[in-house]
Design an enzyme around this catalytic site. Structure first.
Site, PDB file in Angstrom:
ATOM      1  N   ARG A 293       0.801  -1.231   0.000  1.00 35.35           N
ATOM      2  CA  ARG A 293       0.000   0.000   0.000  1.00 35.35           C
ATOM      3  C   ARG A 293       0.841   1.291   0.000  1.00 35.35           C
ATOM      4  O   ARG A 293       0.520   2.225  -0.737  1.00 35.35           O
ATOM      5  CB  ARG A 293      -1.011  -0.002   1.160  1.00 35.35           C
ATOM      6  N   CYS A 323      14.888  -5.676  -4.060  1.00 33.21           N
ATOM      7  CA  CYS A 323      15.938  -5.036  -4.850  1.00 33.21           C
ATOM      8  C   CYS A 323      15.363  -4.031  -5.829  1.00 33.21           C
ATOM      9  O   CYS A 323      15.429  -4.207  -7.049  1.00 33.21           O
ATOM     10  CB  CYS A 323      16.774  -6.095  -5.522  1.00 33.21           C
ATOM     11  N   GLU A 324      14.742  -3.044  -5.302  1.00 33.27           N
ATOM     12  CA  GLU A 324      14.300  -1.852  -6.029  1.00 33.27           C
ATOM     13  C   GLU A 324      13.784  -0.859  -4.990  1.00 33.27           C
ATOM     14  O   GLU A 324      13.776  -1.178  -3.805  1.00 33.27           O
ATOM     15  CB  GLU A 324      13.223  -2.188  -7.061  1.00 33.27           C
TER      16      GLU A 324
HETATM   17  N1  LLP Z   1     -17.483  -3.489  -2.135  1.00 30.79           N
HETATM   18  C1  LLP Z   1     -16.969  -3.321  -3.374  1.00 30.79           C
HETATM   19  C2  LLP Z   1     -17.839  -3.531  -4.541  1.00 30.79           C
HETATM   20  C3  LLP Z   1     -15.620  -2.955  -3.526  1.00 30.79           C
HETATM   21  O1  LLP Z   1     -15.124  -2.774  -4.740  1.00 30.79           O
HETATM   22  C4  LLP Z   1     -14.810  -2.781  -2.373  1.00 30.79           C
HETATM   23  C5  LLP Z   1     -13.402  -2.449  -2.509  1.00 30.79           C
HETATM   24  C6  LLP Z   1     -15.394  -2.976  -1.102  1.00 30.79           C
HETATM   25  C7  LLP Z   1     -16.727  -3.324  -1.026  1.00 30.79           C
HETATM   26  C8  LLP Z   1     -14.615  -2.798   0.168  1.00 30.79           C
HETATM   27  O2  LLP Z   1     -14.119  -1.500   0.286  1.00 30.79           O
HETATM   28  P1  LLP Z   1     -13.479  -0.974   1.665  1.00 30.79           P
HETATM   29  O3  LLP Z   1     -14.579  -0.885   2.677  1.00 30.79           O
HETATM   30  O4  LLP Z   1     -12.442  -1.961   2.091  1.00 30.79           O
HETATM   31  O5  LLP Z   1     -12.892   0.331   1.312  1.00 30.79           O
HETATM   32  N2  LLP Z   1      -6.496  -2.158  -2.369  1.00 30.79           N
HETATM   33  C9  LLP Z   1      -7.017  -0.841  -2.070  1.00 30.79           C
HETATM   34  C10 LLP Z   1      -8.515  -0.845  -1.914  1.00 30.79           C
HETATM   35  C11 LLP Z   1      -9.250  -1.428  -3.072  1.00 30.79           C
HETATM   36  C12 LLP Z   1     -10.721  -1.451  -2.809  1.00 30.79           C
HETATM   37  C13 LLP Z   1     -11.417  -2.163  -3.877  1.00 30.79           C
HETATM   38  N3  LLP Z   1     -12.820  -2.328  -3.617  1.00 30.79           N
HETATM   39  C14 LLP Z   1      -6.346  -0.310  -0.810  1.00 30.79           C
HETATM   40  O6  LLP Z   1      -5.457  -0.960  -0.274  1.00 30.79           O
HETATM   41  O7  LLP Z   1      -6.659   0.789  -0.369  1.00 30.79           O
END
Ligand code: LLP
Length: 398
Positions: A293, A323-324
């Protein structure tokens, strides 16, 4: 229980999750969002360990899944198909068919698949439709986000959706939107609720509106989502909603980070301290292969020196061993870090382990769940066999 005793046994790098904090978070959602009218489906993409899924099931949460394997893991953790929703994106229609076969809730987010769904299932299997609401609020950031978004069917195509629904007699049971945590706030959620409540009146059998995830407990650049106010406004909106059929609306939410973000910490050990000009690096035994992240989203994770909490404050760039370029934090003020010190990288529960990789052929870390006075390993650190598993030299007969 002391975390150092746990780490002495399992080593670093190690993700540690706090079950009690997850329960508190869940109760917070339950108590502030319209009671008895809201359901929460844990977005398991944020943290997909089976032990965490079982904890969610104990809490009586449902599960939000985005792939067939996620559904399968949910079933393995003991969820009933009726407690699982499938909200995939741009998937082959065969995945939707497989989800129907498994009996889970199905969410469709493009007109092509909606038409295929209508042709194949007609009125036999209920479906939820995901919209792109294209909401603009004052700072315009949400407008840009939605305009560039690949998700959902644009709200202005509601007419086309209604045509398909009528033509194939599709049973639409729910309407769905998701606003990313990047833009999510009180105004966005309320505006989207207004839009979805209006749209629900155009369908015969809609019984829920799903607001997706994005509830943000601890953002850096904006305010935390104010669920108390949101809860009050939604309660009033529910009271004022009147469908000719008399059907009442249920509200659904798919929280990921709200439930598990703060409950997870990545513990690492300082391996090398070095300087380049004025920059003081603290190198650790982890990297973006374990927590991507900071590099990917510029996310901020508080870093604590567990071994020297009272030390003099110094400025560090905390780096991983890949290694970057591999930064956890730049120019961060942390008590003096010495070789062997244990650092806690906070707020790493959501999209931490679940986005980890074997890059640089380094194993993914151990995961531990703390529950009251007890601690459990819930995933072993990978070993060499895990690295080479599936690597074969199989002739393809062409
Ligand atoms: N529902 C749907 C349709 C989604 O696309 C997502 C997240 C969630 C629920 C859950 O969202 P949350 O409550 O966790 O924000 N990898 C990124 C976040 C990607 C979120 C994708 N969709 C990060 O680390 O911030």
């Amino acid at each position: 229980m002391k975390i150092v005793d746990v780490l002495n046994q399992v080593g670093t790098p190690c993700y540690v999750y706090d079950a009690e904090l997850i329960r508190n978070r869940y109760e917070k959602l339950q108590s502030h969002l319209p009671q008895g009218r809201s359901r929460f489906f844990f977005a398991m993409k944020s943290l997909s360990n089976l032990a965490i899924l079982r904890l969610m099931r104990e809490l009586k949460a449902g599960l939000d899944t985005v792939s067939l394997f996620e559904i399968q893991m949910g079933l393995q953790a003991g969820f009933e198909p009726s407690d699982i929703i499938f909200t995939p994106n741009v998937v082959h229609f065969s995945e939707i068919e497989a989800a129907v076969e498994l009996g889970v809730g199905v969410n469709i987010e493009n007109l092509n698949n909606l038409e295929k769904f209508g042709k194949k299932f007609g009125n036999d299997y209920p479906v939820c439709i995901r919209f792109n609401p294209n909401i603009a609020i004052e700072d315009q950031s949400s407008k840009k986000w939605y305009e560039e978004s690949k998700f959902g069917i644009p709200y202005k195509k509601l007419g086309l959706i209604l045509d398909l629904v009528q033509r194939y007699n599709i049973h639409v049971e729910g309407l769905h939107i998701h606003s990313s945590h990047v833009i999510m706030n009180h105004d966005i959620l309320i505006k989207s609720a207004e839009l979805m409540f209006q749209a629900a009146l155009k369908f015969d059998d809609v019984r829920y509106v799903d607001f997706g995830g994005g509830l943000n407990p601890k953002p850096r650049k904006q305010e935390a989502t104010d669920i108390v106010t949101i809860g009050k406004v939604l309660t009033t909106m529910l009271e004022n909603y009147q469908h000719p059929s008399g059907e009442e609306l249920q509200l659904r939410f798919e929280p990921g980070r709200f439930l598990v973000g703060e409950a997870g910490t990545l513990y690492v050990e300082a391996t090398v301290l070095k300087k380049n000009g004025n920059v003081q690096f603290a190198g650790v035994d982890s990297g973006f292969n374990h927590l991507i992240r900071p590099m990917f989203y510029d996310s901020h994770h508080k870093i604590e020196n567990m071994s020297n909490p009272e030390g003099r404050i110094e400025e560090y760039t905390v780096v991983g061993n890949l290694c970057e370029v591999d930064n956890f934090a730049k120019s961060r003020h942390i008590p003096t870090i010495r070789e062997g010190d244990i650092l806690a990288i906070h707020d790493a529960g959501a999209y931490g382990f679940s986005m980890s990789s074997q890059y640089n052929s380094r194993p993914r870390p151990t995961e531990v769940l703390l529950d009251g006075l007890e601690a459990f390993v819930i995933r072993e650190r990978e070993n060499f066999d895990d690295m080479v598993r599936n690597q074969v030299y199989r002739k393809i007969n062409v």
